[in-house]
Design a protein around this motif. Structure first.
Motif, short mmCIF file in Angstrom:
data_model
loop_
_atom_site.label_atom_id
_atom_site.label_comp_id
_atom_site.label_asym_id
_atom_site.label_seq_id
_atom_site.Cartn_x
_atom_site.Cartn_y
_atom_site.Cartn_z
N VAL A 111 0.88 -1.16 0.00
CA VAL A 111 0.00 0.00 0.00
C VAL A 111 0.92 1.21 0.00
O VAL A 111 1.72 1.39 0.92
CB VAL A 111 -0.94 0.01 1.22
CG1 VAL A 111 -1.80 1.27 1.22
CG2 VAL A 111 -1.81 -1.24 1.24
N ASN A 112 0.81 2.01 -1.06
CA ASN A 112 1.67 3.19 -1.22
C ASN A 112 3.15 2.81 -1.07
O ASN A 112 3.91 3.46 -0.34
CB ASN A 112 1.28 4.30 -0.23
CG ASN A 112 -0.15 4.75 -0.43
OD1 ASN A 112 -0.64 4.83 -1.55
ND2 ASN A 112 -0.84 5.01 0.66
N ASP A 113 3.54 1.75 -1.75
CA ASP A 113 4.92 1.25 -1.78
C ASP A 113 5.43 0.68 -0.47
O ASP A 113 6.61 0.36 -0.34
CB ASP A 113 5.89 2.32 -2.28
CG ASP A 113 5.65 2.68 -3.74
OD1 ASP A 113 5.34 1.76 -4.53
OD2 ASP A 113 5.78 3.87 -4.09
N VAL A 134 -7.55 1.07 4.12
CA VAL A 134 -7.02 1.89 3.03
C VAL A 134 -7.94 3.09 2.90
O VAL A 134 -9.06 3.08 3.38
CB VAL A 134 -6.91 1.12 1.69
CG1 VAL A 134 -5.87 0.02 1.78
CG2 VAL A 134 -8.25 0.56 1.25
N LYS A 135 -7.43 4.13 2.24
CA LYS A 135 -8.25 5.33 2.08
C LYS A 135 -8.18 5.81 0.64
O LYS A 135 -7.33 5.39 -0.13
CB LYS A 135 -7.80 6.41 3.07
CG LYS A 135 -6.37 6.86 2.88
CD LYS A 135 -5.97 7.82 3.99
CE LYS A 135 -4.58 8.35 3.85
NZ LYS A 135 -3.52 7.47 3.52
N ARG A 136 -9.08 6.70 0.33
CA ARG A 136 -9.13 7.29 -0.99
C ARG A 136 -7.75 7.79 -1.41
O ARG A 136 -7.07 8.45 -0.63
CB ARG A 136 -10.10 8.46 -0.97
CG ARG A 136 -11.02 8.54 -2.14
CD ARG A 136 -12.00 9.69 -1.93
NE ARG A 136 -13.14 9.25 -1.15
CZ ARG A 136 -14.30 8.88 -1.68
NH1 ARG A 136 -14.47 8.89 -2.98
NH2 ARG A 136 -15.29 8.50 -0.91
N VAL A 174 -4.16 -1.22 -8.21
CA VAL A 174 -5.47 -0.59 -7.98
C VAL A 174 -5.25 0.71 -7.22
O VAL A 174 -4.41 0.77 -6.32
CB VAL A 174 -6.37 -1.52 -7.15
CG1 VAL A 174 -7.67 -0.84 -6.79
CG2 VAL A 174 -6.65 -2.82 -7.87
N ARG A 175 -6.01 1.74 -7.58
CA ARG A 175 -6.03 2.97 -6.80
C ARG A 175 -7.41 3.09 -6.17
O ARG A 175 -8.43 2.92 -6.83
CB ARG A 175 -5.75 4.19 -7.67
CG ARG A 175 -5.70 5.46 -6.83
CD ARG A 175 -4.95 6.61 -7.44
NE ARG A 175 -3.61 6.35 -7.86
CZ ARG A 175 -2.52 6.49 -7.10
NH1 ARG A 175 -2.63 6.84 -5.85
NH2 ARG A 175 -1.32 6.27 -7.59
N VAL A 176 -7.43 3.37 -4.88
CA VAL A 176 -8.69 3.50 -4.15
C VAL A 176 -9.31 4.84 -4.51
O VAL A 176 -8.66 5.88 -4.40
CB VAL A 176 -8.47 3.40 -2.62
CG1 VAL A 176 -9.79 3.56 -1.86
CG2 VAL A 176 -7.80 2.09 -2.26
#
Length: 143
Positions: A75-77, A122-124, A140-142
């Protein structure tokens, strides 16, 4: 699944598999929590738009039936989850056999499994990248 059925014996289950992919089994914890408090089924926390993104399916005829290989999610690297297919509590044939005792499985059905420790919110805007060695990756991007 390339074919389905009811009460599929574990020893015949892999005959029904089309292939393998990388998927994310997302949960809306807010909806799940509300349902829990109200004593209602939790399915609404799993059954929402874009709840289960999936990569392209790699045919079993090309890769066989993997029983080992790293499973991971960033998540975010930042690595959040990591495990191996050989750590699955239920192996693929057992899952298919069990599920086909509860539901009639059909061609095109997807079965998600294999969540390593490290599940978290996870968040937007978060960028998720997951993979299974020998199968592929999913980005995937939230939103």
């Amino acid at each position: 699944m390339k074919s389905g059925g009811k009460d599929i014996p574990a020893e015949k289950a892999l005959d029904h598999v089309f292939g393998y992919a990388v998927g994310l089994d997302m949960t809306r914890r807010d909806l799940q929590g509300e349902a829990k408090k109200a004593g209602r089924p939790w399915e609404v926390g799993k059954a929402f738009e874009y709840a289960a993104p999936c990569s392209e399916i790699v045919p079993a005829s090309e890769i066989g039936h993997p029983s080992k290989g790293k499973v991971w999610l960033k998540v975010n690297d930042t690595l959040k989850q990591e495990g191996d297919l050989n750590q699955l509590i239920w192996k693929v044939p057992e899952m298919i056999s069990y599920l086909s005792g509860l539901f009639v499985l059909q061609a095109g059905d997807l079965i998600y499994s294999g969540t390593p420790a490290g599940v978290g919110p996870v968040k937007r805007g978060d960028a998720l990248v997951g993979g299974v060695d020998g199968i592929g990756e999913l980005r995937v991007r939230v939103v």
